[in-house]
Design an enzyme around this catalytic site. Structure first.
Site, PDB file in Angstrom:
ATOM      1  N   ASP A   1       0.822  -1.205   0.000  1.00 50.57           N
ATOM      2  CA  ASP A   1       0.000   0.000   0.000  1.00 50.57           C
ATOM      3  C   ASP A   1       0.860   1.261   0.000  1.00 50.57           C
ATOM      4  OD1 ASP A   1      -2.633   1.364   0.415  1.00 50.57           O
ATOM      5  OD2 ASP A   1      -1.676   1.966   2.293  1.00 50.57           O
TER       6      ASP A   1
ATOM      7  N   GLU B   1       1.145  -0.638  -5.150  1.00 52.49           N
ATOM      8  CA  GLU B   1       0.195   0.440  -5.426  1.00 52.49           C
ATOM      9  C   GLU B   1       1.029   1.718  -5.494  1.00 52.49           C
ATOM     10  OE1 GLU B   1      -3.474   3.038  -3.578  1.00 52.49           O
ATOM     11  OE2 GLU B   1      -1.875   2.227  -2.352  1.00 52.49           O
TER      12      GLU B   1
END
Length: 729
Positions: free
Chosen positions: A407, A460
């Site tokens: 993330d 990401e």
């Protein structure tokens, strides 16, 4: 401060220098600190006989005795008397060597962090018939003046079990009798003797929910895995395999019946409900929003506190192992979202762990995240780097997960991420790249692929930072895949436009192919696109009810035709009307309506098509697998592409019409003469389409078109994507 007062006020830094068995030239001394005791006998556990009594020192809770005869016992216990009666305890302070063992090798390999630190269940082989079961506690708090382990086993009294500080900033203690299931925390005094909020174990394997947030001793050796067949199957080239990922928030995929009195489905209930659904829908992988323990439901898991503990909202660690195991036995891979970028300020967590910035950067210009009001890990500190890399390996090791979706990578890479000009600190070269974070990510990826070559890491990363999914030896970050945020942004912007205006935005649907092979991309329509007022995927579509559904179907099929692995968030596949709400279930009742069941049927068939036809996945990351047949027809808002497998053995054409105007006798250039057949048409009635007439088999004729020597004439439905297979001559 006198020893008695240090112990009484939980302020003893070096209890091993005073407590336990201490040898001298011709004698040995045993000293005990047992609050509220009135008398203590020493029992030699080899003979189960008393060797003497300890004497209270000056009306304190400190007891001691010197023994001048005989040899010291190999292991001993205390027979303790108090106002309530008597009980026997094995003295923790006689196991100093075993306690120090925790930190002998912790810095050598990342895996040692979770194999040595935290609460480790051990057997003490001290010459008895049966080893003594104990738990070894070890925690890093380099600037603390005192640390005690507190829990069920000592009535949460910080004066009972002071831990020993080592030369490297770790605090250690072996406590016999502490077993799996016992709850505990650390009581920490800062450098000035001030007591901090009780801390959960940074390497705790199991954690309670609010309000206690206590860590729980856990035995990782009990679960018996049954996924050997899966482990053999997953060997192979991930880049040439089909990968269709179903992104799920376990707490809101489906909720229990309101009369059950439960907030969430358990891991076991999710095995019974989620896994059959994913299997029926044809997804190859589940991606779970963060599993690591987190205190605030509204963070969706992206503000984790217990990095080594799967959230106990849905059950215990073995229950989560069972969930992963069952996924594997049903042919489903498991990817988890992993959050190494930041952590919250919760008092029981990592923030100012020992009163200083143990885990986070000290300078708020590097250590505080303005977007998320959270702390940023100090990526340059060796202990923090070991901690994070160890955690990545931990999930692959102990829980058999197949991949990590990392993330907020962009926030790690850039020192000025979401900051004004005067709010960040340049690197040594005056630039905005965080070299420490870059090297950490490279190290993490090298460790993952070295130890688990069949796993994958997915970034990401929302910027144009180069070589995110290229090997470290080529100067890359080393990720296996990267989310294609550019494609997602451009294509959603395009599809949200009224069809009459799409001709002016045509390039938004073709630009992604300019850079499609710079990285190994996953095409994501994730949770971030259906929250915070953005609306559901269905509601992004323009037009009336029918056109919205048709637009979604057309767009979904275009996504499956486009090079790149696929990811869809839960609810997209049924055309959910409302945007995602983490406090409630997906609106499954919508499947009672043909519109929504039709959209679901399309996603099921797209997954099947994508997996069955190598042309649609085998060369996702190779330019040889793709060719534009027509990407310039902005006036009619159509796009035509060719997908093919290795050596062109299989060829599938995808033709999209992004207007509500049917195109009869629409000509499409093709590579070869022969027969072509319709594989899938998103306008079919089974998908709640119009059922616009279409020949299932088409013959190519020698009419040059789209710079091809041959062409076919098709009936192109409104707001539809059609897949066409070349069957041969």
């Amino acid at each position: 401060m006198q020893l008695e007062k240090q112990l009484q006020h939980a302020q003893c830094t070096f209890p091993f220098s005073h407590l336990g068995l201490l040898k001298t030239d011709n004698a040995f001394t045993i000293t005990a600190w047992v609050p509220n005791a009135t008398g203590i006998k020493v029992i030699d556990l080899a003979t189960d006989k008393a060797i003497g009594s300890l004497k209270r020192q000056a009306q304190s809770d400190l007891f001691t005795a010197e023994f001048t005869k005989g040899n010291p016992p190999a292991v001993y216990a205390f027979e303790v008397k108090n106002a309530q009666g008597s009980y026997r305890i094995i003295d923790p302070y006689q196991f100093q060597d075993q306690a120090f063992h925790a930190v002998h090798f912790v810095d050598h390999l990342p895996k040692n962090v979770y194999q040595q630190l935290g609460a480790q269940l051990i057997d003490l082989d001290v010459g008895l018939k049966t080893p003594i079961a104990a738990t070894r506690f070890a925690v890093f708090a380099p600037n603390a003046s005192a640390v005690s382990v507190i829990g069920d086993f000592n009535y949460w009294d910080g004066s009972c079990l002071p831990m020993q500080k080592t030369d490297f900033g770790y605090w250690v203690l072996v406590v016999p009798g502490v077993k799996a299931g016992d709850k505990y925390k650390y009581q920490i005094k800062d450098a000035h003797g001030n007591e901090l909020p009780h801390k959960a174990d940074p390497v705790g394997f199991y954690a309670e929910q609010y309000p206690s947030h206590a860590s729980v001793v856990f035995d990782h050796e009990q679960y018996q895995w049954q996924d050997t067949k899966w482990q053999q199957q997953v060997k192979g080239d991930k880049y040439t395999q089909a990968m269709s990922i179903y992104e799920v928030h376990l707490g809101s995929w489906k909720r229990p019946d309101s009369q059950s009195g439960k907030t969430y489905l358990s891991y076991h209930e999710l095995v019974d409900e989620l896994i059959p659904y994913v299997k029926d829908m044809g997804y190859t992988h589940l991606e779970l929003l963060p599993i690591s323990e987190f205190p605030f439901d509204g963070s969706w898991g992206y503000q984790p506190v217990g990095l080594f503990a799967p959230t106990s909202r849905f059950g215990g660690p073995d229950d989560f192992k069972y969930f992963v195991d069952q996924c594997h036995q049903n042919g489903i891979g498991v990817i988890i979202d992993w959050v190494p970028a930041h952590f919250p300020e919760d008092g029981h967590g990592l923030a100012r762990f020992d009163g200083t910035h143990v885990y986070e950067y000290e300078d708020p210009r590097k250590g505080w995240h303005p977007d998320w009001n959270s702390c940023i890990y100090d990526f340059g500190k060796d202990t923090v780097r070991q901690f994070l890399v160890a955690n990545a390996l931990f999930w692959l090791d102990k829980y058999h997960v197949d991949g990590l979706r990392v993330d907020a990578v962009a926030s790690m890479l850039y020192l000025d991420y979401s900051r004004e000009a005067d709010e960040w600190v340049p690197n040594v070269d005056g630039g905005n790249h965080n070299y420490e974070a870059i090297s950490l990510l490279q190290w993490m990826n090298k460790e993952v692929y070295s130890h688990y070559p069949n796993a994958m890491t997915i970034a990401e990363e929302s910027t144009s930072f180069a070589k995110v999914s290229r090997p470290v030896f080529e100067g890359g970050l080393g990720f296996g895949f990267k989310w294609n945020m550019g494609w997602m942004h451009d294509s959603l912007h395009y599809i949200s436009k009224d069809p009459s205006y799409r001709r002016y935005h045509h390039g938004e649907m073709t630009f992604s192919m300019v850079y499609a092979y710079d990285e190994s991309f996953v095409l994501p329509i994730s949770h971030d696109e259906v929250v915070h007022g953005k609306g559901s995927l269905l509601r992004k579509m323009p037009g009336d009810e029918w056109q919205q559904a048709a637009n979604l179907r057309c767009y979904a099929a275009f996504m499956y035709a486009h090079p790149g692995k696929k990811l869809n968030f839960m609810g997209n596949e049924i055309g959910q009307s409302a945007e995602w709400n983490h406090d409630s279930s997906i609106n499954w009742h919508l499947l009672d309506y043909d519109k929504h069941s039709g959209i679901q049927a399309l996603y099921r068939d797209l997954n099947t098509l994508y997996a069955e036809y190598p042309a649609l996945h085998e060369l996702d990351h190779d330019p040889a697998g793709f060719e534009w047949i027509d990407h310039e027809n902005a006036e009619q808002s159509t796009l035509a592409m060719l997908r093919q497998s290795k050596g062109g053995k299989q060829q599938v054409y995808a033709l999209s019409n992004f207007t509500p105007v049917p195109r009869t006798n629409f000509r499409l250039g093709v590579k070869a003469p022969g027969e072509y057949s319709i594989l899938l048409n998103t306008d079919d009635k089974q998908y709640w389409g119009s059922g616009h007439s279409q020949n299932k088999t088409i013959k190519a004729d020698k009419t040059p078109w789209n710079n091809q020597a041959y062409s076919i004439s098709v009936s192109l439905p409104p707001l539809a994507t059609v897949f066409i297979l070349y069957k041969g001559q």
